[in-house]
Design an enzyme around this catalytic site. Sequence first.
Site, PDB file in Angstrom:
ATOM      1  N   CYS A   1     -58.721  38.726  78.046  1.00 52.69           N
ATOM      2  CA  CYS A   1     -59.498  37.495  78.010  1.00 52.69           C
ATOM      3  C   CYS A   1     -58.599  36.500  77.287  1.00 52.69           C
ATOM      4  CB  CYS A   1     -60.828  37.694  77.306  1.00 52.69           C
ATOM      5  SG  CYS A   1     -60.695  38.286  75.614  1.00 52.69           S
TER       6      CYS A   1
ATOM      7  N   ARG B   1     -24.653  13.480 101.437  1.00 51.41           N
ATOM      8  CA  ARG B   1     -26.070  13.723 101.140  1.00 51.41           C
ATOM      9  C   ARG B   1     -26.262  14.861 100.143  1.00 51.41           C
ATOM     10  NH1 ARG B   1     -28.785  14.867 106.851  1.00 51.41           N
ATOM     11  NH2 ARG B   1     -30.617  14.110 105.707  1.00 51.41           N
TER      12      ARG B   1
ATOM     13  N   GLY C   1     -36.028  12.822  97.482  1.00 51.15           N
ATOM     14  CA  GLY C   1     -35.710  11.507  96.934  1.00 51.15           C
ATOM     15  C   GLY C   1     -35.238  11.494  95.487  1.00 51.15           C
TER      16      GLY C   1
ATOM     17  N   GLY D   1     -57.007  40.030  73.484  1.00 48.31           N
ATOM     18  CA  GLY D   1     -57.206  38.620  73.138  1.00 48.31           C
ATOM     19  C   GLY D   1     -55.831  38.005  72.977  1.00 48.31           C
ATOM     20  N   THR D   2     -55.293  37.536  74.084  1.00 48.34           N
ATOM     21  CA  THR D   2     -53.874  37.150  74.062  1.00 48.34           C
ATOM     22  C   THR D   2     -53.623  35.871  73.271  1.00 48.34           C
ATOM     23  OG1 THR D   2     -54.240  36.212  76.245  1.00 48.34           O
ATOM     24  CG2 THR D   2     -53.181  38.358  76.141  1.00 48.34           C
TER      25      THR D   2
ATOM     26  N   LYS E   1     -31.244  21.640 102.730  1.00 53.89           N
ATOM     27  CA  LYS E   1     -30.834  20.704 103.774  1.00 53.89           C
ATOM     28  C   LYS E   1     -29.648  21.272 104.543  1.00 53.89           C
ATOM     29  CE  LYS E   1     -31.122  16.314 102.512  1.00 53.89           C
ATOM     30  NZ  LYS E   1     -30.667  15.175 101.680  1.00 53.89           N
TER      31      LYS E   1
ATOM     32  N   ARG F   1     -68.829  39.104  72.877  1.00 52.12           N
ATOM     33  CA  ARG F   1     -68.061  39.258  71.647  1.00 52.12           C
ATOM     34  C   ARG F   1     -68.940  38.922  70.448  1.00 52.12           C
ATOM     35  NH1 ARG F   1     -63.112  35.296  70.633  1.00 52.12           N
ATOM     36  NH2 ARG F   1     -64.824  33.862  70.263  1.00 52.12           N
TER      37      ARG F   1
ATOM     38  N   ARG G   1     -37.419  20.501 106.911  1.00 51.81           N
ATOM     39  CA  ARG G   1     -37.746  21.357 105.759  1.00 51.81           C
ATOM     40  C   ARG G   1     -39.229  21.646 105.800  1.00 51.81           C
ATOM     41  NH1 ARG G   1     -36.560  16.508 101.697  1.00 51.81           N
ATOM     42  NH2 ARG G   1     -38.136  15.096 102.451  1.00 51.81           N
TER      43      ARG G   1
ATOM     44  N   SER H   1     -59.978  44.829  75.306  1.00 55.91           N
ATOM     45  CA  SER H   1     -59.803  43.517  75.909  1.00 55.91           C
ATOM     46  C   SER H   1     -58.740  42.793  75.088  1.00 55.91           C
ATOM     47  CB  SER H   1     -61.115  42.739  75.912  1.00 55.91           C
ATOM     48  OG  SER H   1     -60.892  41.457  76.433  1.00 55.91           O
TER      49      SER H   1
ATOM     50  N   HIS I   1     -56.710  18.227  71.824  1.00 55.58           N
ATOM     51  CA  HIS I   1     -58.009  18.899  71.853  1.00 55.58           C
ATOM     52  C   HIS I   1     -58.789  18.524  73.112  1.00 55.58           C
ATOM     53  CE1 HIS I   1     -62.328  19.293  70.841  1.00 55.58           C
ATOM     54  NE2 HIS I   1     -61.917  20.443  70.329  1.00 55.58           N
TER      55      HIS I   1
ATOM     56  N   ARG J   1     -68.710  34.153  74.218  1.00 55.49           N
ATOM     57  CA  ARG J   1     -68.615  33.892  72.780  1.00 55.49           C
ATOM     58  C   ARG J   1     -69.995  33.593  72.238  1.00 55.49           C
ATOM     59  NH1 ARG J   1     -65.182  30.740  75.602  1.00 55.49           N
ATOM     60  NH2 ARG J   1     -62.931  31.026  75.379  1.00 55.49           N
TER      61      ARG J   1
ATOM     62  N   GLU K   1     -56.106  42.207  69.540  1.00 52.82           N
ATOM     63  CA  GLU K   1     -55.551  40.870  69.304  1.00 52.82           C
ATOM     64  C   GLU K   1     -54.800  40.782  67.986  1.00 52.82           C
ATOM     65  OE1 GLU K   1     -58.729  37.987  69.111  1.00 52.82           O
ATOM     66  OE2 GLU K   1     -60.102  39.449  68.270  1.00 52.82           O
TER      67      GLU K   1
ATOM     68  N   TYR L   1     -58.576  44.229  84.756  1.00 51.59           N
ATOM     69  CA  TYR L   1     -59.059  42.899  85.122  1.00 51.59           C
ATOM     70  C   TYR L   1     -58.440  41.834  84.222  1.00 51.59           C
ATOM     71  CZ  TYR L   1     -62.056  43.144  80.999  1.00 51.59           C
ATOM     72  OH  TYR L   1     -62.493  43.234  79.713  1.00 51.59           O
TER      73      TYR L   1
ATOM     74  N   ASP M   1     -54.997  35.079  70.193  1.00 54.50           N
ATOM     75  CA  ASP M   1     -54.734  35.518  68.820  1.00 54.50           C
ATOM     76  C   ASP M   1     -53.518  36.439  68.763  1.00 54.50           C
ATOM     77  OD1 ASP M   1     -56.276  34.578  66.582  1.00 54.50           O
ATOM     78  OD2 ASP M   1     -58.048  35.239  67.683  1.00 54.50           O
TER      79      ASP M   1
ATOM     80  N   MET N   1     -32.455  12.953  94.170  1.00 51.54           N
ATOM     81  CA  MET N   1     -31.000  12.853  93.986  1.00 51.54           C
ATOM     82  C   MET N   1     -30.444  11.804  94.944  1.00 51.54           C
ATOM     83  SD  MET N   1     -29.993  16.818  93.367  1.00 51.54           S
ATOM     84  CE  MET N   1     -30.756  17.366  94.871  1.00 51.54           C
TER      85      MET N   1
HETATM   86  P1  ADP Z   1     -33.154  12.215 100.925  1.00 52.78           P
HETATM   87  O1  ADP Z   1     -33.051  13.546 100.295  1.00 52.78           O
HETATM   88  O2  ADP Z   1     -33.421  11.104  99.971  1.00 52.78           O
HETATM   89  O3  ADP Z   1     -34.036  12.208 102.134  1.00 52.78           O
HETATM   90  P2  ADP Z   1     -31.022  12.223 102.832  1.00 52.78           P
HETATM   91  O4  ADP Z   1     -29.705  12.796 102.553  1.00 52.78           O
HETATM   92  O5  ADP Z   1     -31.897  13.054 103.687  1.00 52.78           O
HETATM   93  O6  ADP Z   1     -31.685  11.875 101.454  1.00 52.78           O
HETATM   94  O7  ADP Z   1     -30.738  10.819 103.507  1.00 52.78           O
HETATM   95  C1  ADP Z   1     -31.428   9.611 103.305  1.00 52.78           C
HETATM   96  C2  ADP Z   1     -31.713   8.952 104.640  1.00 52.78           C
HETATM   97  O8  ADP Z   1     -30.522   8.726 105.356  1.00 52.78           O
HETATM   98  C3  ADP Z   1     -32.555   9.817 105.552  1.00 52.78           C
HETATM   99  O9  ADP Z   1     -33.488   9.035 106.221  1.00 52.78           O
HETATM  100  C4  ADP Z   1     -31.583  10.402 106.495  1.00 52.78           C
HETATM  101  O10 ADP Z   1     -32.163  10.716 107.736  1.00 52.78           O
HETATM  102  C5  ADP Z   1     -30.556   9.307 106.641  1.00 52.78           C
HETATM  103  N1  ADP Z   1     -29.259   9.878 106.976  1.00 52.78           N
HETATM  104  C6  ADP Z   1     -28.595  10.817 106.289  1.00 52.78           C
HETATM  105  N2  ADP Z   1     -27.438  11.171 106.896  1.00 52.78           N
HETATM  106  C7  ADP Z   1     -27.380  10.417 108.007  1.00 52.78           C
HETATM  107  C8  ADP Z   1     -26.430  10.334 109.066  1.00 52.78           C
HETATM  108  N3  ADP Z   1     -25.358  11.121 109.103  1.00 52.78           N
HETATM  109  N4  ADP Z   1     -26.671   9.451 110.044  1.00 52.78           N
HETATM  110  C9  ADP Z   1     -27.791   8.674 110.008  1.00 52.78           C
HETATM  111  N5  ADP Z   1     -28.710   8.707 109.055  1.00 52.78           N
HETATM  112  C10 ADP Z   1     -28.508   9.575 108.050  1.00 52.78           C
HETATM  113 MG    MG Z   2     -33.963  13.506 103.560  1.00 58.45          MG
HETATM  114 MG    MG Z   3     -59.427  36.038  68.998  1.00 60.71          MG
END
Ligand code: ADP
Ligand code: MG
Ligand code: MG
Length: 927
Positions: free
Chosen positions: A882, A97, A106, A817-818, A26, A673, A365, A815, A483, A589, A796, A902, A820, A108
């Site tokens: 194998c 952020r 989402g 036989g990883t 980010k 085999r 991203r 071959s 299993h 086999r 093996e 192979y 065994d 963290m």
């Molecule tokens: P996540 O990784 O959960 O997407 P973000 O850090 O990207 O967390 O932020 C969560 C939400 O808040 C996102 O929709 C982002 O666009 C919005 N957001 C983050 N920083 C700002 C900011 N400076 N102004 C307005 N919206 C923000």
């Molecule tokens: Mg985000």
């Molecule tokens: Mg074997």
Amino acid sequence: MSKYIYFFGNGKAEGQSSMRALLGGKGANLADMASIGLPVPPGFTITTEACAKFYEIGEGELHKLLSAELDAAITRLETATGKTFGHGANPLLVSVRSGAAASMPGMMDTVLNLGLSPETVQAMIARTGNPRFVWDSFRRFIQMFGNVVLGVEHHRFEHELAAVKDKVGVKLDSDLDENALQEVVARYMRMVRKETGKDFPVDAREQLRRGINAVFGSWNNPRAIKYRELNDIRGLLGTAVNVQAMVFGNSGNQSGTGVAFTRDPSTGDNRYFYGEYLINAQGEDVVAGIRTPNQITLAGSRAWARSQNVSESDRKRNYPSLEEVMPEIFKELDDVRVLLENRYHDMQDLEFTIEDGKLYILQTRNGKRTAAAAVKIATDLIKEKMIDEATAVMRIDPASLDQLLHPVFLKSAEAKAEKLTVGLPASPGAAAGRIVFCADAAEKWSKSGEDVILCRIETSPEDIGGMHVARGILTTRGGMTSHAAVVARGMGKCCVAGAGEVDINYSQRTMKINGVTLREGDWISLNGSTGAVYKDKVETENPKLTGPFATIMALADKYRRLGVRTNADTPRDALQAVAFGAEGVGLCRTEHMFFEGERIISVRRMILVAETVKQLKAQLAAAGSAAEKAAIERKLAAPLKQYNQALEELLPLQREDFIGIFKALKGRPCTVRLLDPPLHEFLPHDAEGQREMAKRMDLKLSEVKRLVESLQEVNPMLGHRGCRLGISYPEVTEMQTRAICEAAVKVKGSRPEIMVPLIGSVKELQEQKAIIEATIAAVERENKTKLNILIGTMIEVPRAALTADAIARETDFFSFGTNDLTQMSCAFSRDDAEKFLGTYVERGIFEYDPFTVLDQEGVGHLMRIAVEGGRKTSPNLKMGVCGEHGGEPRSVAFCHDLGLNYVSCSPYRVPIARLAAAQAALRKREG
Ligand code: ADP
Ligand code: MG
Ligand code: MG
């Protein structure tokens, strides 16, 4: 002194996009977008190194280290925005952020609107003349900070909010007016004080410090840890923290926020701009589903309306697109879409916010996508000349291809289906069939053309036949390596394992799931990719192996050096694998079909007398007098007859098996085999089976019992198995070789390779080879033909790896036989190691489960010794792997680096191995 903070804003940035490891994805992209003049609110990124320090020296010490840089950065941000942090007439608010080098959407934490307090609220109201907006921002801030930083549970806030909404009689948060929001704030403040025993912090610097700590802390929240584990994200320092000036999507009806993908992340389509927006809202509202967002483009909006049965006039009035509502903003955003794709050469997932008619970009991203979308996008980008072939090949996660190979539910049908429960997604795919509760029933029903789902508390090796014919497998116990799960993945069969809410009653042939009782014969459907179990039949469709998938596979073949074969025991599996691009069979086999129908009788007959025959023959050879000889011969007659009868019965059956496979392979090589597993696996352990054998062999039941017991082993995996059987009972090796050779005579152009298992000493191989060669010569004589059959061995047993130079003199191929080899070099019993391997991996004693990902350091070292030893005596010796490692991308790469010829893997992993092999070759080329 290290630099911990990197500033971005106003067309300039200290960081750049190549600094992901330090700034997180980010932060690096915010810096990059700022530096090319995109409208990014200014801010600064605190590095992942600071996060590592946070965990190393603690938050107190960290902030001593950061303090001067942090002060300077805030001052710089104040200058850039013309606002002041925590006080003054124009207060600066920021977001804090998270953002690591690998994207973890989402997982963290993030805090928005930081810097608000009763004091700054008043200043902002005075400045904006929009009290509703300011109170809305404040209640959002208390809620987010209260949850993320102070640890107050989310539902406490929801409770207060709902109470106010009820009181004033509105449904949506956005319908709350200034007074109502002010009351929400007051209630939040009281509730937080009660919950935490302290007043909500109103000092902006303190808020910021604690916000930063919380985001660093969220790197190790359970959710994030689990996500890294599931996605195999390793070796990162931690998360960066981005402190960024707030822009407000919630300041009125000329404001809004949204998320967009430059191409469709589920199909890869590039027909329009895929995304959603909300008017008068902040970012997290879109994700949290507080209100239903609308589509960005008109085309997308119309497609949505069609799918939801919304009329065009209704759509236009109530669900308009951004393109219609704010055409200029849309145009600007669409230009950003083109610009970002051209810059990053990949599908982008971006966040934007509109504040009073001005567009801001908050994140971009490389977007997450399904495997189908990944191959489509990669091939499209080649056509659009954005990336070259090698880049496209490197872009696809080989393991994800699995998603594309199994039948799938029609999306519309699955959405309507009644979900009964969710178990573990043990083996992907979709399956519908009638419920059966035992393997026999599965086989019987499927013979009469029924689709069945085999439902078991758990499965065992005797269920193989039933599993093989079932469309899908459901178990109530056992995990991802149970299993059922392992076998189903091997078969490429849909499996939901460990569905604990399912209560099976074998004797009544019913099962109960959450109050619903199902009987044998009722329909159910399984989604092996999600673990969902549905009532009734959900419609499926076959995947298409054409189009972008075929293009990527062709490219993989163009760039890989490593051959890819398959492990297949039946013509059906072989055909399937060839359709997936296998270049032959690397492991067939021979014992696999021993359980089928009448065969098991012949197999048991052979096993039960083999030892007696062997001993009497030895006595006969040592006998002195003619009388003694005659006496032994009399004793030998009956068992020998049984023995020969069994071999005679098995010969044509095995021959037919091989004919079927050779035909399916159409001239591709097939490594067969010889008999490998411990004999007792085939024995009748139940009274009924023993009675039947007694009848068939004209023996007393007690005699059969005695024979079965005499074949019991304490440690069968290290016992009488593999080539040891062929050494004890050479007639079996001869019979199997004859079956292979006669099949080769019948199928013109076939290329069998005979493989001797479990060699530890070259002398074992020499003995077996002599029998095999003599048999080949005999069949050639009888048929007046020449056969071209390679004779090779498995490596093996560690001793074989260590003495590979000697073994190489006697063999056409190795071959590995990883399975065994792993079992024996780590001294991990494959059947028992599950109990502790989980812990081992958790503690990092082993990086991965060595039965899944080849242990390069130990097992791999033995392989290297064998490769070097083998090549010393036989420079062009053909070598392959194998065993399940042959379809695991990391292990495939290792095999490539080792210079093997192979890999061989189960049919459904063939495309994965092809792609992994290409990536290994390309990585070598780059590195
Ligand atoms: P996540 O990784 O959960 O997407 P973000 O850090 O990207 O967390 O932020 C969560 C939400 O808040 C996102 O929709 C982002 O666009 C919005 N957001 C983050 N920083 C700002 C900011 N400076 N102004 C307005 N919206 C923000
Ligand atoms: Mg985000
Ligand atoms: Mg074997």
